[in-house]
Design a protein around this motif. Structure first.
Motif, PDB file in Angstrom:
ATOM      1  N   GLY A   1       3.716   2.681  11.080  1.00  0.00           N
ATOM      2  CA  GLY A   1       4.688   2.449  10.513  1.00  0.00           C
ATOM      3  C   GLY A   1       4.556   2.383   8.544  1.00  0.00           C
ATOM      4  N   GLY A   2       3.271   2.402   8.745  1.00  0.00           N
ATOM      5  CA  GLY A   2       2.953   2.295   7.106  1.00  0.00           C
ATOM      6  C   GLY A   2       3.320   3.539   6.297  1.00  0.00           C
ATOM      7  N   PHE A   3       3.088   3.671   5.106  1.00  0.00           N
ATOM      8  CA  PHE A   3       3.679   4.835   4.239  1.00  0.00           C
ATOM      9  C   PHE A   3       2.218   5.371   3.517  1.00  0.00           C
ATOM     10  CE2 PHE A   3       6.912   1.865   4.614  1.00  0.00           C
ATOM     11  CZ  PHE A   3       8.172   2.745   4.823  1.00  0.00           C
ATOM     12  N   LEU A   4       2.399   6.794   3.364  1.00  0.00           N
ATOM     13  CA  LEU A   4       1.278   7.456   2.481  1.00  0.00           C
ATOM     14  C   LEU A   4       2.009   8.192   1.328  1.00  0.00           C
ATOM     15  CD1 LEU A   4       0.678   7.863   5.947  1.00  0.00           C
ATOM     16  CD2 LEU A   4      -1.465   8.523   4.672  1.00  0.00           C
ATOM     17  N   CYS A   5       1.671   7.947   0.274  1.00  0.00           N
ATOM     18  CA  CYS A   5       2.177   8.834  -0.979  1.00  0.00           C
ATOM     19  C   CYS A   5       1.150   9.598  -1.246  1.00  0.00           C
ATOM     20  CB  CYS A   5       2.804   7.806  -1.820  1.00  0.00           C
ATOM     21  SG  CYS A   5       3.273   8.674  -3.235  1.00  0.00           S
ATOM     22  N   LEU A   6       1.590  10.916  -1.352  1.00  0.00           N
ATOM     23  CA  LEU A   6       0.492  11.876  -1.635  1.00  0.00           C
ATOM     24  C   LEU A   6       1.275  12.895  -2.842  1.00  0.00           C
ATOM     25  CD1 LEU A   6      -0.397  13.155   1.774  1.00  0.00           C
ATOM     26  CD2 LEU A   6      -1.505  11.420   0.411  1.00  0.00           C
ATOM     27  N   THR A   7       0.283  13.459  -3.644  1.00  0.00           N
ATOM     28  CA  THR A   7       0.728  14.475  -4.889  1.00  0.00           C
ATOM     29  C   THR A   7      -0.194  15.428  -4.882  1.00  0.00           C
ATOM     30  OG1 THR A   7      -0.339  13.405  -6.723  1.00  0.00           O
ATOM     31  CG2 THR A   7       1.787  12.242  -6.028  1.00  0.00           C
TER      32      THR A   7
END
Length: 156
Positions: free
Chosen positions: A78-84
């Motif tokens: 349920g956690g989030f991953l932010c990638l660029t």
């Protein structure tokens, strides 16, 4: 910005001791560890973090896209991953490879894409060839994923 939005327990990793010292000098991080992403496991237990960010490192000659399962491993269900990543000409092959890997993990049910947003003025270009349509800037993409409750990484 993260502190203002309630994120107070920040951990960081970098493959450069100098960059870790620079991060330490900000006073923002509770823990900083030396780790070469893609070459060694992250120094964290499984399902440890509510959110994982990887900004400015997913690119040609930097962190390989094969790091994605390791990022998932340390993210809570349920956690989030932010990638660029960047969209400049010298990074297009890497970007296509990254997006294929992102899509495969989504198809396997490991995570769900919430956002893939192009950013026109990501950073200043160092050469005209790298500039997006002569703007003097490189464009980039922000991806946000949410880890599914029961990932199935063994298939496929």
């Amino acid at each position: 910005q993260l502190h203002r939005r309630g994120f107070r327990c920040l951990h960081g990793v970098d493959g450069s001791a100098g960059m870790l010292e620079r991060a330490r000098s900000t006073g923002l991080y509770q823990e900083l560890r030396l780790c070469v992403l893609g070459s060694e496991p992250l120094p964290a237990p499984a399902e440890h973090y509510d959110a994982v960010t990887l900004v400015g490192a997913l690119g040609e000659g930097q962190v390989p896209s094969t790091v994605l399962p390791e990022l998932l491993r340390v993210t809570k269900p349920g956690g989030f991953l932010c990638l660029t990543t960047r969209s400049n000409p010298s990074n297009l092959r890497y970007k296509a490879e990254l997006e294929a890997a992102l899509g495969q993990l989504e198809q396997r049910g490991a995570w769900q894409k919430l956002l893939a947003q192009e950013v026109d003025y990501w950073e200043r270009a160092t050469t005209e060839e790298e500039s997006t349509q002569g703007t003097g800037y490189i464009s980039g993409v922000v991806y946000i994923y949410q880890k599914c409750p029961v990932p199935n990484l063994e298939e496929g």
